[in-house]
Design a protein around this motif. Structure first.
Motif, PDB file in Angstrom:
ATOM      1  N   LEU A 136      -1.023   7.364  -9.357  1.00 15.59           N
ATOM      2  CA  LEU A 136      -0.676   7.770  -7.997  1.00 15.59           C
ATOM      3  C   LEU A 136       0.028   9.115  -8.002  1.00 15.59           C
ATOM      4  N   GLY A 137       0.890   9.336  -8.987  1.00 15.18           N
ATOM      5  CA  GLY A 137       1.626  10.590  -9.066  1.00 15.18           C
ATOM      6  C   GLY A 137       0.885  11.708  -9.751  1.00 15.18           C
ATOM      7  N   SER A 138      -0.280  11.406 -10.326  1.00 17.38           N
ATOM      8  CA  SER A 138      -0.977  12.413 -11.141  1.00 17.38           C
ATOM      9  C   SER A 138      -1.777  13.412 -10.327  1.00 17.38           C
ATOM     10  N   THR A 139      -2.290  12.995  -9.183  1.00 13.19           N
ATOM     11  CA  THR A 139      -3.256  13.789  -8.428  1.00 13.19           C
ATOM     12  C   THR A 139      -3.014  13.625  -6.936  1.00 13.19           C
ATOM     13  N   PRO A 140      -2.975  14.706  -6.171  1.00 13.14           N
ATOM     14  CA  PRO A 140      -2.785  14.580  -4.714  1.00 13.14           C
ATOM     15  C   PRO A 140      -3.938  13.831  -4.047  1.00 13.14           C
ATOM     16  N   GLY A 141      -3.669  13.325  -2.865  1.00 12.83           N
ATOM     17  CA  GLY A 141      -4.728  12.736  -2.053  1.00 12.83           C
ATOM     18  C   GLY A 141      -5.041  11.290  -2.339  1.00 12.83           C
ATOM     19  N   GLY A 142      -4.108  10.575  -2.981  1.00  9.01           N
ATOM     20  CA  GLY A 142      -4.424   9.222  -3.388  1.00  9.01           C
ATOM     21  C   GLY A 142      -3.668   8.127  -2.676  1.00  9.01           C
ATOM     22  N   LEU A 181       0.859  -1.191   0.000  1.00  4.29           N
ATOM     23  CA  LEU A 181       0.000   0.000   0.000  1.00  4.29           C
ATOM     24  C   LEU A 181       0.889   1.232   0.000  1.00  4.29           C
ATOM     25  N   TYR A 182       0.539   2.202  -0.852  1.00 10.01           N
ATOM     26  CA  TYR A 182       1.205   3.500  -0.877  1.00 10.01           C
ATOM     27  C   TYR A 182       0.154   4.577  -0.674  1.00 10.01           C
ATOM     28  N   VAL A 183       0.370   5.448   0.314  1.00 10.32           N
ATOM     29  CA  VAL A 183      -0.605   6.491   0.650  1.00 10.32           C
ATOM     30  C   VAL A 183       0.086   7.845   0.609  1.00 10.32           C
ATOM     31  N   ASN A 184      -0.498   8.795  -0.115  1.00 12.87           N
ATOM     32  CA  ASN A 184       0.031  10.157  -0.126  1.00 12.87           C
ATOM     33  C   ASN A 184      -0.015  10.709   1.293  1.00 12.87           C
ATOM     34  N   ALA A 185       1.141  11.153   1.790  1.00 13.89           N
ATOM     35  CA  ALA A 185       1.247  11.566   3.188  1.00 13.89           C
ATOM     36  C   ALA A 185       1.109  13.068   3.380  1.00 13.89           C
ATOM     37  N   ASP A 186       0.930  13.817   2.310  1.00 11.13           N
ATOM     38  CA  ASP A 186       0.900  15.278   2.410  1.00 11.13           C
ATOM     39  C   ASP A 186      -0.502  15.868   2.429  1.00 11.13           C
TER      40      ASP A 186
END
Length: 294
Positions: free
Chosen positions: A140-146, A109-114
């Motif tokens: 995953l890199g295209s849009t924040p919050g993913g 699992l990879y979760v945007n931490a920002d």
């Protein structure tokens, strides 16, 4: 409505961030992991206790309770690592096992931490559904919050169909996706199919076990059709590969969470001629979820 409850991880003190930290190229890291599925090493699923611990650990992480997450995940051979991407500067929390052992095949699992968590993309069949892992990483890199959930084994690696995580509830993949659904985080699951006379489409979109479609599903179909794709809409057409037996789709129905089952032909994946248009359409979907326009 709040669609995610992960806390903003801007403060690196106390309970707000994992102890382990690395500076990495996030795309390379994910794709190297996904590629291991190609060797088809024997897959053995986690037992019930391991799945429950993994689910609790992921749940703690999604709720911003990092220390509790680390303690729970450590008991099943997983750890949380704060990754900073060298290309974008974005930070991600990675839930992963070590590079060896049966746990390494259970998935990550990879979760945007920002930012607060707003959406997730799922890759249940890396390598088997060719280039879905590439598309998932790009999204995953295209849009924040993913968040990105990626399986760790080839769908044919296990005894019988035990490694086909889209059709098994006894997997780490399913445990992680279910925790996201419990928090009402909308998700898109990526699949690939070969075109044929019975499947003359570039994309087959459906909502899995549900018979109706949210507004954003129709939006995604419209975007793809505007790019010249032939799209089969599972909620209004009679389509092959509608995902009605997909266990994450059934779970989404129980939790009243948004779930889109996205089947793409080879031309819409990887280096296919229509891949940029498919990526752009899916990115627009994620932007809609990220903006909270649901």
């Amino acid at each position: 409505m709040l669609v995610g409850c992960q806390q903003n991880a801007g403060d690196d003190t106390g309970n707000d961030g994992p102890k382990a930290r690395e500076l990495v190229n996030i795309d390379d890291r994910i794709l190297r992991y996904a590629k291991q599925a190609d060797d088809r090493e024997r897959y053995r699923p986690p037992n019930e206790e391991q799945r429950n611990r993994l689910a609790r650990g992921v749940g703690h992480l999604l709720d911003g309770e990092t220390r509790q997450a680390e303690k729970e995940l450590d008991r099943v051979g997983f750890r949380v690592t704060r990754l900073t991407d060298t290309q974008s500067g974005r930070r991600y929390d990675e839930v992963a096992a070590g590079s060896s052992g049966r746990e390494a095949r259970w998935g990550r699992l990879y979760v945007n931490a920002d930012t607060a968590l707003r959406w997730n993309v799922q890759v249940p069949h890396p390598v088997s559904d060719r280039s879905t892992e590439i598309l998932g990483t790009r999204l995953l890199g295209s849009t924040p919050g993913g968040a990105l959930v990626v399986a760790g084994a080839h769908r044919e690696a296990g005894r019988g169909e035990s490694a086909d995580v889209a059709h098994r509830t006894d997997s780490a993949f399913h445990a992680i996706v279910t925790e996201l659904q419990k928090r009402n985080v909308p998700g898109a699951q990526l699949h690939g199919f070969a075109r044929s006379k019975k499947r003359p489409y570039e994309a087959i979109l459906s909502t899995g076990a549900m018979q109706t479609a949210p507004e954003e599903a129709t939006m995604l179909a419209d975007l793809m059709e505007n790019e010249g794709f032939r799209v089969c809409r599972g909620w209004s057409d009679q389509c092959p590969l509608e995902g009605v037996t997909n266990v994450q789709g059934k779970s989404a129905q129980r939790h009243q969470a948004t779930f889109l089952h996205v089947e793409l032909a080879p031309v819409a994946r990887g280096g296919g001629r229509d891949a940029p248009e498919a990526l752009a359409a899916l990115t627009r979907l994620l932007e809609t979820w990220s903006d909270g326009k649901r």
